[in-house]
Design a protein around this motif. Structure first.
Motif, PDB file in Angstrom:
ATOM      1  N   TYR A 196      -6.686  -0.820  -5.335  1.00  0.00           N
ATOM      2  CA  TYR A 196      -7.637   0.048  -4.646  1.00  0.00           C
ATOM      3  C   TYR A 196      -7.065   1.465  -4.647  1.00  0.00           C
ATOM      4  O   TYR A 196      -5.849   1.624  -4.519  1.00  0.00           O
ATOM      5  N   TYR A 197      -7.942   2.447  -4.731  1.00  0.00           N
ATOM      6  CA  TYR A 197      -7.509   3.845  -4.706  1.00  0.00           C
ATOM      7  C   TYR A 197      -8.473   4.676  -3.868  1.00  0.00           C
ATOM      8  O   TYR A 197      -9.676   4.419  -3.830  1.00  0.00           O
ATOM      9  N   VAL A 198      -7.931   5.699  -3.246  1.00  0.00           N
ATOM     10  CA  VAL A 198      -8.794   6.699  -2.646  1.00  0.00           C
ATOM     11  C   VAL A 198      -9.402   7.511  -3.777  1.00  0.00           C
ATOM     12  O   VAL A 198      -8.779   7.689  -4.843  1.00  0.00           O
ATOM     13  N   ALA A 199     -10.610   7.995  -3.578  1.00  0.00           N
ATOM     14  CA  ALA A 199     -11.351   8.648  -4.663  1.00  0.00           C
ATOM     15  C   ALA A 199     -10.581   9.844  -5.239  1.00  0.00           C
ATOM     16  O   ALA A 199     -10.643  10.104  -6.451  1.00  0.00           O
ATOM     17  N   SER A 200      -9.866  10.551  -4.406  1.00  0.00           N
ATOM     18  CA  SER A 200      -9.222  11.786  -4.856  1.00  0.00           C
ATOM     19  C   SER A 200      -8.074  11.556  -5.836  1.00  0.00           C
ATOM     20  O   SER A 200      -7.633  12.508  -6.487  1.00  0.00           O
ATOM     21  N   VAL A 201      -7.587  10.323  -5.959  1.00  0.00           N
ATOM     22  CA  VAL A 201      -6.472  10.061  -6.883  1.00  0.00           C
ATOM     23  C   VAL A 201      -6.862   9.148  -8.035  1.00  0.00           C
ATOM     24  O   VAL A 201      -6.056   8.921  -8.943  1.00  0.00           O
ATOM     25  N   LYS A 202      -8.068   8.631  -8.030  1.00  0.00           N
ATOM     26  CA  LYS A 202      -8.504   7.741  -9.117  1.00  0.00           C
ATOM     27  C   LYS A 202      -8.401   8.447 -10.455  1.00  0.00           C
ATOM     28  O   LYS A 202      -8.819   9.594 -10.604  1.00  0.00           O
ATOM     29  N   GLY A 247      -4.619  -6.771   0.362  1.00  0.00           N
ATOM     30  CA  GLY A 247      -4.654  -5.322   0.156  1.00  0.00           C
ATOM     31  C   GLY A 247      -5.702  -4.710   1.055  1.00  0.00           C
ATOM     32  O   GLY A 247      -6.776  -5.289   1.248  1.00  0.00           O
ATOM     33  N   SER A 248      -5.408  -3.558   1.619  1.00  0.00           N
ATOM     34  CA  SER A 248      -6.322  -2.928   2.566  1.00  0.00           C
ATOM     35  C   SER A 248      -6.180  -1.419   2.513  1.00  0.00           C
ATOM     36  O   SER A 248      -5.110  -0.901   2.194  1.00  0.00           O
ATOM     37  N   ARG A 249      -7.265  -0.734   2.856  1.00  0.00           N
ATOM     38  CA  ARG A 249      -7.238   0.722   2.984  1.00  0.00           C
ATOM     39  C   ARG A 249      -6.913   1.154   4.420  1.00  0.00           C
ATOM     40  O   ARG A 249      -6.801   2.339   4.693  1.00  0.00           O
ATOM     41  N   VAL A 250      -6.746   0.203   5.314  1.00  0.00           N
ATOM     42  CA  VAL A 250      -6.587   0.487   6.744  1.00  0.00           C
ATOM     43  C   VAL A 250      -5.119   0.384   7.139  1.00  0.00           C
ATOM     44  O   VAL A 250      -4.506  -0.682   7.037  1.00  0.00           O
ATOM     45  N   ALA A 251      -4.572   1.479   7.642  1.00  0.00           N
ATOM     46  CA  ALA A 251      -3.148   1.511   7.955  1.00  0.00           C
ATOM     47  C   ALA A 251      -2.754   0.485   9.014  1.00  0.00           C
ATOM     48  O   ALA A 251      -1.673  -0.113   8.943  1.00  0.00           O
ATOM     49  N   SER A 252      -3.611   0.257   9.984  1.00  0.00           N
ATOM     50  CA  SER A 252      -3.273  -0.657  11.075  1.00  0.00           C
ATOM     51  C   SER A 252      -3.144  -2.099  10.622  1.00  0.00           C
ATOM     52  O   SER A 252      -2.618  -2.938  11.354  1.00  0.00           O
ATOM     53  N   GLU A 253      -3.600  -2.415   9.431  1.00  0.00           N
ATOM     54  CA  GLU A 253      -3.489  -3.789   8.933  1.00  0.00           C
ATOM     55  C   GLU A 253      -2.148  -4.055   8.258  1.00  0.00           C
ATOM     56  O   GLU A 253      -1.882  -5.188   7.860  1.00  0.00           O
ATOM     57  N   TYR A 254      -1.318  -3.062   8.147  1.00  0.00           N
ATOM     58  CA  TYR A 254      -0.007  -3.226   7.521  1.00  0.00           C
ATOM     59  C   TYR A 254       1.047  -3.515   8.583  1.00  0.00           C
ATOM     60  O   TYR A 254       1.035  -2.945   9.670  1.00  0.00           O
ATOM     61  N   ASP A 255       1.982  -4.390   8.206  1.00  0.00           N
ATOM     62  CA  ASP A 255       2.957  -4.867   9.174  1.00  0.00           C
ATOM     63  C   ASP A 255       4.278  -4.105   9.126  1.00  0.00           C
ATOM     64  O   ASP A 255       4.967  -3.994  10.143  1.00  0.00           O
ATOM     65  N   TYR A 256       4.640  -3.622   7.950  1.00  0.00           N
ATOM     66  CA  TYR A 256       5.940  -2.971   7.786  1.00  0.00           C
ATOM     67  C   TYR A 256       5.756  -1.662   7.032  1.00  0.00           C
ATOM     68  O   TYR A 256       4.911  -1.576   6.127  1.00  0.00           O
ATOM     69  N   TRP A 257       6.594  -0.690   7.375  1.00  0.00           N
ATOM     70  CA  TRP A 257       6.507   0.639   6.783  1.00  0.00           C
ATOM     71  C   TRP A 257       7.891   1.124   6.378  1.00  0.00           C
ATOM     72  O   TRP A 257       8.891   0.824   7.032  1.00  0.00           O
ATOM     73  N   PHE A 301      -4.856   6.848   3.407  1.00  0.00           N
ATOM     74  CA  PHE A 301      -4.687   5.804   2.391  1.00  0.00           C
ATOM     75  C   PHE A 301      -4.683   6.432   1.003  1.00  0.00           C
ATOM     76  O   PHE A 301      -5.484   7.327   0.709  1.00  0.00           O
ATOM     77  N   VAL A 302      -3.805   5.942   0.141  1.00  0.00           N
ATOM     78  CA  VAL A 302      -3.739   6.418  -1.241  1.00  0.00           C
ATOM     79  C   VAL A 302      -4.082   5.296  -2.216  1.00  0.00           C
ATOM     80  O   VAL A 302      -4.969   5.439  -3.053  1.00  0.00           O
ATOM     81  N   ALA A 303      -3.372   4.177  -2.116  1.00  0.00           N
ATOM     82  CA  ALA A 303      -3.564   3.086  -3.068  1.00  0.00           C
ATOM     83  C   ALA A 303      -3.022   1.798  -2.470  1.00  0.00           C
ATOM     84  O   ALA A 303      -2.144   1.830  -1.603  1.00  0.00           O
ATOM     85  N   ALA A 304      -3.548   0.674  -2.947  1.00  0.00           N
ATOM     86  CA  ALA A 304      -3.060  -0.624  -2.511  1.00  0.00           C
ATOM     87  C   ALA A 304      -3.160  -1.603  -3.660  1.00  0.00           C
ATOM     88  O   ALA A 304      -3.960  -1.423  -4.586  1.00  0.00           O
ATOM     89  N   ILE A 305      -2.356  -2.655  -3.564  1.00  0.00           N
ATOM     90  CA  ILE A 305      -2.339  -3.690  -4.600  1.00  0.00           C
ATOM     91  C   ILE A 305      -2.173  -5.034  -3.921  1.00  0.00           C
ATOM     92  O   ILE A 305      -1.397  -5.173  -2.964  1.00  0.00           O
ATOM     93  N   GLY A 323       0.817  -1.199   0.000  1.00  0.00           N
ATOM     94  CA  GLY A 323       0.000   0.000   0.000  1.00  0.00           C
ATOM     95  C   GLY A 323       0.854   1.253   0.000  1.00  0.00           C
ATOM     96  O   GLY A 323       2.031   1.218   0.390  1.00  0.00           O
ATOM     97  N   TRP A 324       0.254   2.324  -0.464  1.00  0.00           N
ATOM     98  CA  TRP A 324       0.845   3.668  -0.350  1.00  0.00           C
ATOM     99  C   TRP A 324      -0.091   4.521   0.500  1.00  0.00           C
ATOM    100  O   TRP A 324      -1.315   4.525   0.278  1.00  0.00           O
ATOM    101  N   PHE A 325       0.494   5.224   1.436  1.00  0.00           N
ATOM    102  CA  PHE A 325      -0.219   6.162   2.281  1.00  0.00           C
ATOM    103  C   PHE A 325       0.508   7.497   2.203  1.00  0.00           C
ATOM    104  O   PHE A 325       1.659   7.558   1.768  1.00  0.00           O
TER     105      PHE A 325
END
Length: 124
Positions: A59-65, A104-114, A47-51, A35-37
């Motif tokens: 997945y994309y946030v509406a503002s960047v689609k 893939g997720s829009r939720v930051a807390s579901e990501y393990d590494y940054w 959230f920006v995008a995920a694959i 994901g990109w945040f």
């Protein structure tokens, strides 16, 4: 354990383009969703995008689609964010993240590494 290093940020005029890269080291990168945040000053991380792990679902946030495209190259252990038609409101620190679940997720807390983040500044 996965280490993530972002690159490709910089200063660009409104309407311009940038491509961010996130290089991953460690085992099993191809099994992780990515994901990109982004986080602008004084704002929460967004959230920006995920694959997903295969690259087939995005997945994309509406503002960047329609302006941003997320992609991945599992052979190179790299995920990309192509950003076109940039706007001043896209200015932020951009972070990539890895999610071992793989969907893939829009939720930051579901990501393990940054990663450490890369600055994108869009001037008007």
């Amino acid at each position: 354990q996965v280490q993530l290093v972002e690159s490709g940020g910089g200063l660009v005029q409104a309407g311009g383009s940038l491509r961010l890269s996130c290089a991953a080291s460690g085992r099993s990168f191809s099994r992780y969703a990515m994901g990109w945040f982004r986080q602008a000053p004084g704002k929460e991380r967004e959230f920006v995008a995920a694959i997903n792990w295969t690259g087939a679902i995005t997945y994309y946030v509406a503002s960047v689609k329609g302006r941003f495209t997320i992609s991945r190259d599992n052979a190179k252990n790299t995920v990309y964010l192509q950003m076109n038609s940039l706007k001043p409101e896209d200015t932020a620190v951009y972070y990539c993240a890895a999610d071992h679940i793989g969907r893939g997720s829009r939720v930051a807390s579901e990501y393990d590494y940054w990663g450490q983040g890369t600055q994108v500044t869009v001037s008007s």
